[in-house]
Design a protein around this motif. Sequence first.
Motif, mmCIF file in Angstrom:
data_model
loop_
_atom_site.group_PDB
_atom_site.id
_atom_site.type_symbol
_atom_site.label_atom_id
_atom_site.label_comp_id
_atom_site.label_asym_id
_atom_site.label_seq_id
_atom_site.Cartn_x
_atom_site.Cartn_y
_atom_site.Cartn_z
ATOM 1 N N PHE A 93 -31.989 -5.456 -44.787
ATOM 2 C CA PHE A 93 -32.461 -4.119 -45.162
ATOM 3 C C PHE A 93 -31.725 -3.003 -44.426
ATOM 4 O O PHE A 93 -31.269 -2.039 -45.047
ATOM 5 N N VAL A 94 -31.574 -3.118 -43.109
ATOM 6 C CA VAL A 94 -30.854 -2.069 -42.368
ATOM 7 C C VAL A 94 -29.389 -1.997 -42.797
ATOM 8 O O VAL A 94 -28.872 -0.896 -43.039
ATOM 9 N N PRO A 95 -28.678 -3.139 -42.936
ATOM 10 C CA PRO A 95 -27.315 -3.048 -43.484
ATOM 11 C C PRO A 95 -27.269 -2.425 -44.880
ATOM 12 O O PRO A 95 -26.317 -1.708 -45.213
ATOM 13 N N PHE A 96 -28.298 -2.675 -45.698
ATOM 14 C CA PHE A 96 -28.348 -2.033 -47.007
ATOM 15 C C PHE A 96 -28.443 -0.522 -46.865
ATOM 16 O O PHE A 96 -27.759 0.227 -47.582
ATOM 17 N N LEU A 97 -29.275 -0.054 -45.956
ATOM 18 C CA LEU A 97 -29.421 1.393 -45.763
ATOM 19 C C LEU A 97 -28.105 2.019 -45.319
ATOM 20 O O LEU A 97 -27.730 3.095 -45.798
ATOM 21 N N ARG A 98 -27.394 1.350 -44.422
ATOM 22 C CA ARG A 98 -26.094 1.865 -43.984
ATOM 23 C C ARG A 98 -25.119 1.920 -45.158
ATOM 24 O O ARG A 98 -24.388 2.892 -45.344
ATOM 25 N N PHE A 99 -25.105 0.856 -45.964
ATOM 26 C CA PHE A 99 -24.215 0.787 -47.119
ATOM 27 C C PHE A 99 -24.563 1.875 -48.135
ATOM 28 O O PHE A 99 -23.683 2.571 -48.644
ATOM 29 N N ALA A 100 -25.849 2.032 -48.429
ATOM 30 C CA ALA A 100 -26.273 2.937 -49.484
ATOM 31 C C ALA A 100 -26.049 4.407 -49.120
ATOM 32 O O ALA A 100 -25.600 5.208 -49.956
ATOM 33 N N PHE A 101 -26.327 4.768 -47.874
ATOM 34 C CA PHE A 101 -26.299 6.173 -47.487
ATOM 35 C C PHE A 101 -25.023 6.594 -46.778
ATOM 36 O O PHE A 101 -24.769 7.789 -46.632
ATOM 37 N N GLY A 102 -24.221 5.624 -46.332
ATOM 38 C CA GLY A 102 -22.993 5.962 -45.614
ATOM 39 C C GLY A 102 -23.234 6.085 -44.119
ATOM 40 O O GLY A 102 -24.350 6.356 -43.676
ATOM 41 N N ASN A 103 -22.190 5.893 -43.343
ATOM 42 C CA ASN A 103 -22.329 5.816 -41.886
ATOM 43 C C ASN A 103 -22.888 7.090 -41.264
ATOM 44 O O ASN A 103 -23.743 7.036 -40.372
ATOM 45 N N GLY A 104 -22.402 8.261 -41.703
ATOM 46 C CA GLY A 104 -22.845 9.509 -41.091
ATOM 47 C C GLY A 104 -24.320 9.782 -41.309
ATOM 48 O O GLY A 104 -25.063 10.050 -40.356
ATOM 49 N N PHE A 105 -24.741 9.731 -42.554
ATOM 50 C CA PHE A 105 -26.148 9.956 -42.891
ATOM 51 C C PHE A 105 -27.025 8.914 -42.200
ATOM 52 O O PHE A 105 -28.084 9.242 -41.650
ATOM 53 N N PHE A 106 -26.572 7.658 -42.242
ATOM 54 C CA PHE A 106 -27.329 6.570 -41.617
ATOM 55 C C PHE A 106 -27.539 6.845 -40.126
ATOM 56 O O PHE A 106 -28.651 6.708 -39.608
ATOM 57 N N ALA A 107 -26.468 7.241 -39.428
ATOM 58 C CA ALA A 107 -26.566 7.489 -37.987
ATOM 59 C C ALA A 107 -27.527 8.634 -37.685
ATOM 60 O O ALA A 107 -28.332 8.555 -36.745
ATOM 61 N N ARG A 108 -27.465 9.706 -38.474
ATOM 62 C CA ARG A 108 -28.353 10.855 -38.239
ATOM 63 C C ARG A 108 -29.806 10.487 -38.463
ATOM 64 O O ARG A 108 -30.688 10.874 -37.674
#
Length: 250
Positions: A31-46
Amino acid sequence: MSQEMLEAGPQSARILSVFDFDGTLTRRDSFVPFLRFAFGNGFFARRMLRMIWPSLRYLGRRISRDELKAQLIQTFLAGVKEQWVAQKAVAFKSQAWARLMRPQGVISVEQELASGAEVTICSASPALVLKPFAEQLGIKLIGTELEVIDGVLTGRISGDNCRCEAKVLRLEAVYGVLTQYRMRAWGDTRGDHELLAAAQDAHWRHFHPAWQRGRLRVEKIYGPVTPATSKESAATTVGGLPRNDDRKGG
């Protein structure tokens, strides 16, 4: 009829084979890797910055695992279109399949299907994210459901997080009384204990390297405490439970 025969299930019963997903069929959480993939690294990090305080509260045992997961879903998915997430899930499956899935787990699913068993995933991860994986495997799916209003995710879970006793309840809601089946189950975390306890044939971390398997004792839901009922899982389903057993969704 002996207790052993009762625990084995009806002699002519259909086989119900139930696989946890994260850490069981996969090498890691999805699930967390999916969120990173779906939203992109920048958005995910914020957005993950917003999870620091809830994570600290969880580590301090101020909130539960289910509350932490609810916060993660709220942080990322509130106000997002369901169709967009579904499309990203399909793309994520295509991109992550080879490195995420355990080959022996995929083979085991294929073998269960070939045997004529009823086969399903039962996972705490959102069903919306796992649907493409279940479709590629050719099996059914029971997962945590996300609330949707007018095609938009509210950021809330619909019903209960599908882990621990909720896994058994969801299975019963779909398949009826589980004692009518010869049930086989595969799991790898604390969130799978009740699922494994409901099965006559339970497999603990069956696809993990031997050094990761540890040992497990669960109390049977439909009978007394017993060791594993199959030779191949007996060595890994009795004894004490590792303390670091609950790092994934279950």
